[in-house]
Enzyme design. Structure first.
Site, PDB file in Angstrom:
ATOM      1  NE  ARG A   7      -7.037  11.729  -8.622  1.00  0.00           N
ATOM      2  CZ  ARG A   7      -6.660  10.576  -8.129  1.00  0.00           C
ATOM      3  NH1 ARG A   7      -7.532   9.614  -7.940  1.00  0.00           N
ATOM      4  NH2 ARG A   7      -5.401  10.372  -7.833  1.00  0.00           N
ATOM      5  CE  LYS A  48       5.923  -2.229   0.781  1.00  0.00           C
ATOM      6  NZ  LYS A  48       5.356  -3.032  -0.310  1.00  0.00           N
ATOM      7  N   GLY A  69       0.573  10.936  -4.398  1.00  0.00           N
ATOM      8  CA  GLY A  69      -0.694  10.956  -3.669  1.00  0.00           C
ATOM      9  C   GLY A  69      -0.586  11.415  -2.233  1.00  0.00           C
ATOM     10  N   GLY A  71       2.319   7.569  -9.183  1.00  0.00           N
ATOM     11  CA  GLY A  71       3.207   6.686  -9.947  1.00  0.00           C
ATOM     12  C   GLY A  71       3.669   7.314 -11.252  1.00  0.00           C
TER      13      GLY A  71
HETATM   14  P1  AMP Z   1       3.882   6.210   0.274  1.00  0.00           P
HETATM   15  O1  AMP Z   1       2.602   5.861  -0.441  1.00  0.00           O
HETATM   16  O2  AMP Z   1       4.971   5.231   0.077  1.00  0.00           O
HETATM   17  O3  AMP Z   1       4.292   7.640   0.057  1.00  0.00           O
HETATM   18  O4  AMP Z   1       3.544   6.041   1.806  1.00  0.00           O
HETATM   19  C1  AMP Z   1       2.648   6.868   2.465  1.00  0.00           C
HETATM   20  C2  AMP Z   1       2.250   6.206   3.747  1.00  0.00           C
HETATM   21  O5  AMP Z   1       3.388   5.996   4.537  1.00  0.00           O
HETATM   22  C3  AMP Z   1       1.301   7.032   4.566  1.00  0.00           C
HETATM   23  O6  AMP Z   1       0.062   6.376   4.629  1.00  0.00           O
HETATM   24  C4  AMP Z   1       1.958   7.102   5.927  1.00  0.00           C
HETATM   25  O7  AMP Z   1       1.066   6.873   6.985  1.00  0.00           O
HETATM   26  C5  AMP Z   1       2.975   5.987   5.871  1.00  0.00           C
HETATM   27  N1  AMP Z   1       4.104   6.210   6.768  1.00  0.00           N
HETATM   28  C6  AMP Z   1       4.922   7.266   6.814  1.00  0.00           C
HETATM   29  N2  AMP Z   1       5.821   7.134   7.812  1.00  0.00           N
HETATM   30  C7  AMP Z   1       5.558   5.956   8.418  1.00  0.00           C
HETATM   31  C8  AMP Z   1       6.126   5.259   9.526  1.00  0.00           C
HETATM   32  N3  AMP Z   1       7.140   5.777  10.198  1.00  0.00           N
HETATM   33  N4  AMP Z   1       5.604   4.067   9.846  1.00  0.00           N
HETATM   34  C9  AMP Z   1       4.572   3.559   9.154  1.00  0.00           C
HETATM   35  N5  AMP Z   1       3.989   4.169   8.108  1.00  0.00           N
HETATM   36  C10 AMP Z   1       4.471   5.359   7.737  1.00  0.00           C
END
Ligand code: AMP
Length: 399
Positions: free
Chosen positions: A39, A201, A357, A380
């Site tokens: 950054r 999520k 990220g 975001g």
């Molecule tokens: P996001 O910030 O929503 O893009 O989520 C990223 C995070 O999702 C990362 O830290 C990953 O470790 C987690 N992640 C991806 N796939 C899985 C999974 N199958 N189970 C649990 N966490 C996950």
């Protein structure tokens, strides 16, 4: 992109003091060393342009999430040496971002000099978008520059409100290239256009997924969010991530994809584990057939091949979110396979935008950041821009 806003290229900074909002929210280790200076590096082109013009630079940023007032661990003084090294010149430091000392230091700045203000979020007025606080910040400079794309979706004092007190207000090079690259995907993408959505999520990404349905040819869904789809379709997912209340929505998305002629790809198989741990017992399972006591932590081999083929045949690629728990070496193969496929497609002339990220962190972890077209610094902010929302930090730069 908003055609009414200007960039640093449209102004000369000679004899001027530029108040520049940057994103120096860098990771620090236990000894307060910067562990990743991406950054800081990303802000250099804008800072150097102003200095080259003969202007002075006043830098302001947030760092971390201080709760109430100043906290030493969130002080921007910890990044001073890295900044000086990156700029190859001394940088002055104001231990309070507003007040008499900041004013004096700013007033005494000559062309070619740089001042870094202490963490803006030591004042709750920053995130509240307080006008009086913004006015105090504004009094330090002659021209306002916003180069903090990562916080452009927030109407904070330093990212939006402050702009009201300036006639000359422009975006920096980082913000400019973020917007231009996002526009390449949003505007008139070369087809086939594939979006890869992953991460934890579905609730965070639902709006963008809906928006993308109108634009993409292929939609790949992996990562934690894919298990909610599998369960909604009647499968078993053991202890995998689930957002139960989003199950009906996933079925709607499947229908919507059919209606709109979008090829929706979900995992065929998964790497499963008995625990959320790198060294736990592992196995593989068809999607929707994960036994009790097991959880899906990555896409499986068959899925890797399927997804990689789709990606390699694409001409525009947008990737947000990892395919599994890529932070653990046992569950990073799916994310790595996608990263390799994106790199291959890019070599064949595709435009690839890695946004958000965690997929950006993944691509950098695999050392592939240079081999894709653009890695966005905004999580975001990029998602909101792609959802079609106007970013307050961009809108504020309109004359
Ligand atoms: P996001 O910030 O929503 O893009 O989520 C990223 C995070 O999702 C990362 O830290 C990953 O470790 C987690 N992640 C991806 N796939 C899985 C999974 N199958 N189970 C649990 N966490 C996950």
């Amino acid at each position: 992109m908003n055609s009414r806003i200007k960039s640093v290229d449209n102004l000369s900074f000679e004899g001027k003091k530029a108040l520049v909002r940057v994103d120096f929210n860098v990771p620090l280790d236990g000894d307060f060393n910067v562990t990743d200076d991406t950054r800081i590096q990303a802000a250099l082109p804008t800072i150097n342009k102003i200095l080259k013009d003969g202007g002075a630079v006043i830098l302001m940023s947030h760092l971390g999430r201080p709760k109430e007032g100043p906290e030493d661990k969130f002080s921007l003084k910890h990044i001073l040496l890295d900044l000086e090294k990156a700029l190859d010149r001394p940088v002055k430091f104001a231990p309070d971002c507003v007040g008499d000392e900041a004013k004096q230091l700013a007033a005494g700045l000559k062309g070619g000099e740089v001042l870094l203000l202490e963490n803006l979020r030591f004042y709750k007025e920053e995130t509240k978008g307080d006008a009086e606080f913004a006015k105090q910040l504004a009094s330090l400079g002659d021209i306002y520059v916003n180069d903090a794309f990562g916080t452009a979706h927030r109407a904070h004092a330093s990212t939006a409100i402050v702009a009201e007190y300036f006639t000359d207000k422009v975006c920096g090079y980082l913000m400019l290239s973020e917007l231009e690259n996002a526009d390449k995907v949003l505007g008139n993408p070369v087809r086939p256009f594939t979006a890869i959505m992953g991460g934890a999520k579905i609730s965070d990404k639902i709006l963008i997924i809906e928006k993308l349905m109108d634009k993409v040819d292929n939609l790949i869904i992996g990562g934690g969010m894919s298990y909610t789809f599998a369960k909604a379709k009647g499968g078993t997912i053991g202890d995998s991530l689930l957002e139960e209340d989003k199950m009906p929505l996933t079925l709607e998305l499947v229908e919507k994809a059919k209606e709109k002629g979008v090829n929706l790809y979900l995992p065929l198989d998964n790497i499963i584990s008995t625990d959320f741990a790198n060294d736990a017992e592992q196995g593989t399972s068809k999607s929707g057939q994960i036994p009790d006591g097991w959880m899906g932590l990555d896409i499986g081999e068959e899925t890797r091949t399927l997804f990689a083929d789709v990606v390699k045949n694409s001409k525009t690629i947008l990737w947000n979110g990892p395919m599994g728990v890529f932070e653990m070496s046992s569950f990073d193969k799916g994310t790595k396979a996608i990263a390799d496929a994106v790199v291959d497609a890019t070599k064949e002339g595709a435009f690839s935008l890695i946004g958000g990220g965690d997929s950006a962190a993944a691509v950098n972890k695999f050392g592939l950041g240079e081999d894709v077209s653009f890695v966005s610094t905004g999580g975001g902010a990029l998602l909101e821009y792609m959802e079609g929302k106007e970013l307050p930090g961009v809108k504020a730069l309109e004359p």
